[in-house]
Design a protein around this motif. Sequence first.
Motif, short mmCIF file in Angstrom:
data_model
loop_
_atom_site.label_atom_id
_atom_site.label_comp_id
_atom_site.label_asym_id
_atom_site.label_seq_id
_atom_site.Cartn_x
_atom_site.Cartn_y
_atom_site.Cartn_z
N LEU A 145 -8.37 -1.46 -16.03
CA LEU A 145 -8.12 -2.12 -14.66
C LEU A 145 -9.33 -3.06 -14.06
CD1 LEU A 145 -6.16 -3.36 -12.89
CD2 LEU A 145 -6.81 -0.74 -11.23
N CYS A 146 -10.83 -2.04 -13.98
CA CYS A 146 -11.60 -3.05 -13.70
C CYS A 146 -12.31 -3.67 -14.96
CB CYS A 146 -12.89 -1.89 -12.40
SG CYS A 146 -11.80 -1.28 -11.34
N GLY A 147 -11.92 -3.74 -16.10
CA GLY A 147 -13.17 -4.00 -16.97
C GLY A 147 -14.29 -3.01 -17.34
N LYS A 150 -9.59 -4.83 -6.86
CA LYS A 150 -8.55 -3.83 -7.59
C LYS A 150 -8.52 -2.66 -6.67
CE LYS A 150 -9.01 -6.44 -10.70
NZ LYS A 150 -7.78 -7.26 -11.73
N LEU A 151 -9.06 -0.97 -5.84
CA LEU A 151 -8.92 -0.36 -5.46
C LEU A 151 -8.18 -0.14 -5.02
CD1 LEU A 151 -12.34 1.98 -6.07
CD2 LEU A 151 -10.36 1.82 -7.26
N VAL A 152 -8.37 -0.95 -3.84
CA VAL A 152 -6.98 -1.42 -2.94
C VAL A 152 -5.72 -1.12 -3.28
CG1 VAL A 152 -6.00 -2.65 -1.02
CG2 VAL A 152 -8.88 -2.69 -1.52
N LYS A 153 -5.48 -1.94 -4.78
CA LYS A 153 -4.20 -2.43 -4.93
C LYS A 153 -4.07 -0.87 -6.54
CE LYS A 153 -3.89 -7.73 -4.23
NZ LYS A 153 -3.22 -8.55 -5.14
N ALA A 154 -4.84 -0.43 -6.60
CA ALA A 154 -4.74 0.78 -7.38
C ALA A 154 -3.49 1.40 -7.00
CB ALA A 154 -5.93 0.98 -8.01
N ASP A 155 -3.04 2.59 -8.03
CA ASP A 155 -2.06 3.74 -7.13
C ASP A 155 -3.43 5.04 -8.13
OD1 ASP A 155 -0.76 5.50 -8.14
OD2 ASP A 155 1.07 4.64 -9.34
N LEU A 195 -4.01 0.83 3.22
CA LEU A 195 -2.80 2.10 2.56
C LEU A 195 -1.93 2.49 3.19
CD1 LEU A 195 -5.59 3.72 0.68
CD2 LEU A 195 -4.92 1.60 0.30
N GLU A 196 -1.27 1.97 4.28
CA GLU A 196 0.17 2.75 5.10
C GLU A 196 1.11 1.89 3.95
OE1 GLU A 196 -0.60 4.73 9.23
OE2 GLU A 196 -0.93 2.48 8.92
N MET A 197 1.57 2.08 2.99
CA MET A 197 2.51 1.27 2.03
C MET A 197 2.66 2.42 1.21
SD MET A 197 1.07 -2.40 1.18
CE MET A 197 0.57 -2.53 2.58
N ARG A 198 3.86 2.37 -0.02
CA ARG A 198 3.68 3.38 -1.13
C ARG A 198 3.28 1.52 -2.48
NH1 ARG A 198 8.98 2.49 1.47
NH2 ARG A 198 9.51 4.83 1.67
N GLU A 244 4.47 -0.64 -3.69
CA GLU A 244 4.29 -2.01 -2.62
C GLU A 244 3.44 -2.65 -2.31
OE1 GLU A 244 5.70 -0.37 0.47
OE2 GLU A 244 8.29 -0.70 0.23
N ARG A 245 2.15 -1.88 -2.97
CA ARG A 245 0.72 -2.03 -2.20
C ARG A 245 0.33 -3.19 -3.96
NH1 ARG A 245 -1.38 2.06 -1.84
NH2 ARG A 245 -2.30 3.00 -3.71
N SER A 246 0.87 -2.99 -4.77
CA SER A 246 0.40 -3.76 -5.92
C SER A 246 0.44 -5.03 -5.78
CB SER A 246 0.63 -3.37 -7.22
OG SER A 246 2.67 -3.16 -7.42
N ALA A 247 2.00 -5.74 -5.31
CA ALA A 247 2.10 -6.92 -5.08
C ALA A 247 1.41 -7.30 -3.87
CB ALA A 247 3.44 -7.01 -5.18
N LYS A 248 0.63 -6.88 -2.97
CA LYS A 248 0.44 -6.97 -1.55
C LYS A 248 -1.03 -7.62 -1.68
CE LYS A 248 -0.29 -5.74 2.95
NZ LYS A 248 0.34 -6.92 3.95
N LYS A 249 -0.90 -9.25 -1.11
CA LYS A 249 -2.17 -9.83 -1.03
C LYS A 249 -2.76 -9.48 0.13
CE LYS A 249 -0.64 -13.95 -3.73
NZ LYS A 249 -0.20 -15.87 -3.42
#
Length: 223
Positions: free
Chosen positions: A117-119, A132-137, A203-206, A209-214
């Motif tokens: 993910l981070c290359g 990248k970590l904020v949107k990662a699983d 991170l208070e979301m699933r 949902e977090r992967s598509a949030k800006k």
Amino acid sequence: MEGEAQVYSPLPPGLEGRLGVEGHAVSRATRFTEAYLRNCVQRQTRLDVQKVLTHKALILDYSRPKKDRTRRSSKKAKGLNARQKRMMKVYQIRPEHQRYDLFLPLNALWTQYIRELCGGLRHSSPQFVQQKLVKADFHGAIISVVRSKCPAYVGITGILIQEFKQVFKIITKEDKTKVIPKRNSVFSVEIDGFVSHIYGNKLEMRASERSAKKFKVKGTIDL
């Protein structure tokens, strides 16, 4: 009317040759139509041209087949709602499966996932990795609680086995499961020597949902 009937009446026999007339226009049109249908249509449909012209019309265009109304329309299967999932204990892990060593392969998969993910973490800047970590699983990540409004959570380290909207569920090396609230907590994640601090309030979301949030760049959150 009498004169018009005489004009359109057929010529007497023998007069066509003397006048140099080839024949009536209707007979020529009929011969042309039959020859055309014989050459173009009969090869494909194998129909009797004379019978088709005499008894019924020939449809040369495509006709859409009729729908079978007897077939029942299939309904799309609906998934389970939250109440049904709780009753079926979908999210509950059996006690015999709550072992730290069983989740080590999941941690190895997560580490490989973050590297891709981070290359490559060695050549990435800290700001890039943080975004990248904020949107990662985080399923499979080894996380630690470094700050919290509840002192009892500070210092807990383990593999994240389940993530919900409000909490993280981790398993420690002592094979104990801990439920840590995201709100008012700061977590640290270490990958290949790179340590990143993540604020649980963001991170208070699933995870889906977090992967598509800006996310907007904000200051730190005081606890």
